[in-house]
Design a protein around this motif. Structure first.
Motif, mmCIF file in Angstrom:
data_model
loop_
_atom_site.group_PDB
_atom_site.id
_atom_site.type_symbol
_atom_site.label_atom_id
_atom_site.label_comp_id
_atom_site.label_asym_id
_atom_site.label_seq_id
_atom_site.Cartn_x
_atom_site.Cartn_y
_atom_site.Cartn_z
ATOM 1 N N UNK A 94 84.055 14.298 20.353
ATOM 2 C CA UNK A 94 82.905 14.242 19.444
ATOM 3 C C UNK A 94 82.573 15.598 18.824
ATOM 4 N N UNK A 95 83.324 16.637 19.222
ATOM 5 C CA UNK A 95 83.095 17.999 18.724
ATOM 6 C C UNK A 95 81.660 18.438 18.963
ATOM 7 N N UNK A 96 81.233 18.288 20.231
ATOM 8 C CA UNK A 96 79.873 18.646 20.623
ATOM 9 C C UNK A 96 79.923 19.512 21.877
ATOM 10 N N UNK A 97 78.796 20.117 22.210
ATOM 11 C CA UNK A 97 78.751 21.007 23.365
ATOM 12 C C UNK A 97 77.968 20.484 24.548
ATOM 13 N N UNK A 98 77.493 19.231 24.456
ATOM 14 C CA UNK A 98 76.740 18.668 25.577
ATOM 15 C C UNK A 98 76.764 17.147 25.528
ATOM 16 N N UNK A 119 76.775 20.509 29.914
ATOM 17 C CA UNK A 119 77.145 21.322 28.763
ATOM 18 C C UNK A 119 78.488 22.003 28.994
ATOM 19 N N UNK A 120 79.051 22.535 27.916
ATOM 20 C CA UNK A 120 80.305 23.288 28.040
ATOM 21 C C UNK A 120 80.181 24.406 29.075
ATOM 22 N N UNK A 121 79.105 25.213 29.033
ATOM 23 C CA UNK A 121 78.987 26.263 30.053
ATOM 24 C C UNK A 121 78.928 25.712 31.480
ATOM 25 N N UNK A 122 78.346 24.524 31.668
ATOM 26 C CA UNK A 122 78.342 23.921 33.009
ATOM 27 C C UNK A 122 79.774 23.701 33.490
ATOM 28 N N UNK A 123 80.609 23.185 32.627
ATOM 29 C CA UNK A 123 81.998 22.899 33.002
ATOM 30 C C UNK A 123 82.767 24.191 33.250
ATOM 31 N N UNK A 124 82.553 25.176 32.401
ATOM 32 C CA UNK A 124 83.263 26.447 32.567
ATOM 33 C C UNK A 124 82.807 27.168 33.833
ATOM 34 N N UNK A 125 81.507 27.283 34.022
ATOM 35 C CA UNK A 125 80.984 28.075 35.135
ATOM 36 C C UNK A 125 81.035 27.354 36.483
ATOM 37 N N UNK A 126 80.757 26.055 36.475
ATOM 38 C CA UNK A 126 80.617 25.330 37.739
ATOM 39 C C UNK A 126 81.883 24.593 38.166
ATOM 40 N N UNK A 127 82.863 24.525 37.268
ATOM 41 C CA UNK A 127 84.110 23.840 37.620
ATOM 42 C C UNK A 127 85.281 24.800 37.480
ATOM 43 N N UNK A 128 85.622 25.151 36.261
ATOM 44 C CA UNK A 128 86.788 25.997 35.997
ATOM 45 C C UNK A 128 86.639 27.354 36.675
ATOM 46 N N UNK A 129 85.469 27.962 36.554
ATOM 47 C CA UNK A 129 85.238 29.292 37.118
ATOM 48 C C UNK A 129 85.223 29.343 38.629
ATOM 49 N N UNK A 130 85.161 28.194 39.273
ATOM 50 C CA UNK A 130 85.140 28.160 40.733
ATOM 51 C C UNK A 130 86.410 27.528 41.301
ATOM 52 N N UNK A 131 87.394 27.317 40.442
ATOM 53 C CA UNK A 131 88.677 26.742 40.847
ATOM 54 C C UNK A 131 88.547 25.342 41.453
ATOM 55 N N UNK A 132 87.528 24.611 41.051
ATOM 56 C CA UNK A 132 87.372 23.235 41.529
ATOM 57 C C UNK A 132 88.224 22.307 40.664
ATOM 58 N N UNK A 181 77.179 18.877 38.517
ATOM 59 C CA UNK A 181 77.132 20.071 37.667
ATOM 60 C C UNK A 181 76.075 20.001 36.573
ATOM 61 N N UNK A 182 75.417 18.857 36.422
ATOM 62 C CA UNK A 182 74.446 18.690 35.336
ATOM 63 C C UNK A 182 73.164 19.465 35.600
ATOM 64 N N UNK A 183 72.423 19.702 34.539
ATOM 65 C CA UNK A 183 71.072 20.246 34.648
ATOM 66 C C UNK A 183 70.114 19.069 34.628
ATOM 67 N N UNK A 184 69.140 19.117 35.519
ATOM 68 C CA UNK A 184 68.188 18.022 35.618
ATOM 69 C C UNK A 184 66.867 18.574 36.140
ATOM 70 N N UNK A 185 65.759 18.130 35.592
ATOM 71 C CA UNK A 185 65.616 17.175 34.502
ATOM 72 C C UNK A 185 65.967 17.827 33.167
ATOM 73 N N UNK A 186 66.150 16.991 32.165
ATOM 74 C CA UNK A 186 66.473 17.468 30.826
ATOM 75 C C UNK A 186 65.212 18.067 30.209
ATOM 76 N N UNK A 187 65.343 19.280 29.691
ATOM 77 C CA UNK A 187 64.224 19.935 29.010
ATOM 78 C C UNK A 187 64.152 19.370 27.597
ATOM 79 N N UNK A 188 62.953 19.032 27.158
ATOM 80 C CA UNK A 188 62.830 18.424 25.840
ATOM 81 C C UNK A 188 61.649 18.931 25.050
#
Length: 127
Positions: free
Chosen positions: A31-35, A49-62, A72-79
């Motif tokens: 979808x060419x989106x970041x979240x 979000x993209x940073x969640x995947x990079x920092x909490x998955x890729x960056x930790x070798x998971x 890895x999600x942020x909760x609750x959603x800020x609106x």
């Protein structure tokens, strides 16, 4: 005054809780989106979000195939309400350390506002 509703992204992409981080990344790419919003039943329970995947998955070798998005999600959603000024949205992002806000109309999510949306050229007269 430029409002959040004027510059938000109206196309909301969601996925179910339990979906893997790799599938979330693929959905963002498609979808060419970041979240993406995470839902359980009919309720939005978080945002990945993209940073969640990079920092909490890729960056930790998971291994992303085995990590559910709710890990890895942020909760609750800020609106923010769609009628609020974009300056208030920028302040809210800063306060919460986030790059994405859910946009609400009468208590329902109707869009997503990203920091990228705030960068769109806007006439100085509209501020």
């Amino acid at each position: 005054m430029v409002t959040v509703g004027q510059i938000m992204t109206r196309h909301i992409v969601q996925l179910d809780a339990g979906t893997s981080a790799i599938d979330a990344a693929k959905l963002m790419k498609a979808h060419k989106i970041g979240s993406v919003l995470v839902k359980r039943d009919d309720d939005i329970v978080g945002i990945v979000t993209e940073p969640d995947i990079v920092r909490k998955v890729v960056g930790t070798d998971r291994v992303p195939y085995f990590i559910p998005v709710e890990d890895i999600m942020s909760s609750p959603v800020v609106g923010i309400d769609e009628q609020r000024p974009i300056t208030e949205a920028a302040d809210l992002m800063e306060q919460h350390g986030t790059r994405h806000l859910a946009v609400f109309r009468r208590g329902r999510i109707v869009g997503i506002l990203s920091v990228r949306d705030l960068l769109h050229p806007v006439s100085i007269d509209e501020f």
